[in-house]
Design a protein around this motif. Structure first.
Motif, PDB file in Angstrom:
ATOM      1  N   LYS A 337      22.441  43.341 -40.044  1.00 53.19           N
ATOM      2  CA  LYS A 337      22.295  43.460 -38.590  1.00 53.19           C
ATOM      3  C   LYS A 337      23.418  44.274 -37.967  1.00 53.19           C
ATOM      4  CE  LYS A 337      19.922  39.006 -38.031  1.00 53.19           C
ATOM      5  NZ  LYS A 337      19.967  37.672 -37.350  1.00 53.19           N
ATOM      6  N   TYR A 340      22.853  47.869 -36.768  1.00 47.60           N
ATOM      7  CA  TYR A 340      22.046  48.107 -35.571  1.00 47.60           C
ATOM      8  C   TYR A 340      22.908  47.829 -34.336  1.00 47.60           C
ATOM      9  CZ  TYR A 340      17.954  48.305 -38.637  1.00 47.60           C
ATOM     10  OH  TYR A 340      17.065  48.678 -39.610  1.00 47.60           O
ATOM     11  N   ARG A 345      16.889  43.974 -36.060  1.00 51.42           N
ATOM     12  CA  ARG A 345      16.323  44.731 -37.167  1.00 51.42           C
ATOM     13  C   ARG A 345      14.831  45.016 -36.915  1.00 51.42           C
ATOM     14  NH1 ARG A 345      17.987  41.242 -42.352  1.00 51.42           N
ATOM     15  NH2 ARG A 345      16.927  39.646 -41.093  1.00 51.42           N
TER      16      ARG A 345
END
Length: 385
Positions: A337, A340, A345
């Motif tokens: 994660k 990002y 996700r």
């Protein structure tokens, strides 16, 4: 009382007894009175002016009022068995039946007590004579010339009736007559029971009963749906160690274990649902490629409920290079994660197809469900490929 009616025995009226024997004493005969006709005692019995009834001195002996003319003449007078047998006179052969034999002591003697029935002159019934052996031999000696010629022992129709074809025809006729009588309502299948009308009502009731029983006992195929919060759950226990977790670019492949969190709808069943076998296949929604499989052992679910189960899945995919769309979809959904900006996700999109073998159903059944916003149950490391 008239004087002529009085007894000559004085002691009869209470007088002094006389020493004279009235029965043995001879009395002098009295002369007959002129003008008086001698009458029978029977006629003087009803005449009040009759003469003295002196039985010892009277002109006629008394008859106590009875004579030959007082009775009806019944015919000739002869003994019970007449002097001759009229039946013999007319020429009948043999002795006629003697109806007077028992009264004349001429019949058969049934008892020999006190010497009865032993006189040679008495009538005795002889036992039937047994034919002599010579007579039997004589009767059995029959010349063949006197015997008529014998015809055929069996007729043609009798010979035909003894064949298998004739017996089969008779059975078919009997069977046809039986069904015809049953169809007309003249008889039943079991004697007088199960006639046509009764059988129709019985079968109708039996079908209704079977339908009701099957409606409650036949299992229905349940429906499956994913748990909206966590459709895929990270594997734990022995299943987590059964499948290795890895993503690789050369060659491009990935594999990891997980559980599919499913909710089963058994509200249509009246009895518990028993699974003999349950298998699952996972397909990617974008590329329709097979990316995972799973199986479920024998299991039972309660009826009229919404139980939840965890179906073990083995996600495994192999391709030629890392530019494969299917590999990229699952790699981007399982990356860390931290890679990002918003820590969100890419969601997984797949379809789950279930093949079920349910006890009580003649064949296997299938069910499917799909989801487009599932989170990947694993998270790769930052330095992962």
């Amino acid at each position: 009382m008239d004087s002529d009616r009085k007894s000559n025995v004085s002691s009869f009226y209470g007088g002094r007894k006389s020493s004279i024997d009235a029965l043995n004493t001879e009395y002098a005969a009295q002369p007959a009175r002129p003008g008086v006709r001698g009458r029978d005692d029977a006629s003087s019995f009803f005449t009040p002016d009759r003469s003295s009834m002196d039985h010892l001195n009277g002109g006629r002996s008394g008859t106590a009022g009875y004579n030959q003319g007082s009775f009806f003449h019944a015919g000739r007078e002869e003994p019970l068995k007449g002097g001759r047998d009229e039946e013999k006179d007319v020429g009948m052969q043999g002795d006629a039946w003697d109806v007077y034999a028992d009264f004349n002591n001429a019949g058969p003697r049934y008892s020999s007590a006190f010497g009865l029935g032993q006189a040679p002159t008495g009538y005795s019934q002889l036992p039937p004579t047994t034919p002599m052996k010579e007579d039997l031999d004589t009767e059995s000696k029959i010349e063949m010339v006197t015997v008529p010629a014998l015809g055929p022992e069996w007729a043609k129709d009798e010979l035909h009736q003894m064949t298998k074809a004739s017996k089969k025809e008779r059975k078919q006729e009997t069977r046809a007559q039986f069904w015809k009588s049953w169809h007309r309502g003249e008889r039943g299948l079991c004697g007088k029971y199960f006639t046509r009308k009764v059988l129709v009502f019985f079968l109708f009731g039996l079908c209704c009963a079977i339908g009701v029983v099957l409606a409650f006992t036949i299992p229905r195929v349940p429906s499956f749906s994913f748990n909206g919060g966590t459709p895929l759950v990270n594997a734990t226990g022995s299943w987590a160690k059964a499948v290795p977790t890895k993503f690789s670019r050369a060659p491009a492949n990935f594999s990891f274990p997980a559980y599919a969190s499913l909710q089963v709808d058994t509200s249509a069943n009246f009895l518990p649902v028993n699974f003999n076998h349950l298998s699952a296949k996972v397909y990617d929604l974008d590329t329709n490629r097979l990316v995972g499989t799973g199986s479920f052992a024998r299991h039972s679910l309660p009826a009229k409920a919404f139980p939840e189960i965890l179906l073990p899945l083995n996600f495994t995919y192999v391709t030629s290079n890392d530019s494969d769309p299917t590999w990229l979809n699952w790699y981007n959904a399982c990356k860390n994660k931290a890679l990002y900006i918003d820590s969100k996700r890419t969601p997984l999109k797949f379809r789950l197809v279930l093949d079920m073998d349910i006890m009580g159903l003649p064949s296997d059944h299938s069910a499917s469900t799909q989801i487009s916003d599932a989170d990947c149950p694993i998270e790769l490391a930052l330095n992962a490929a």
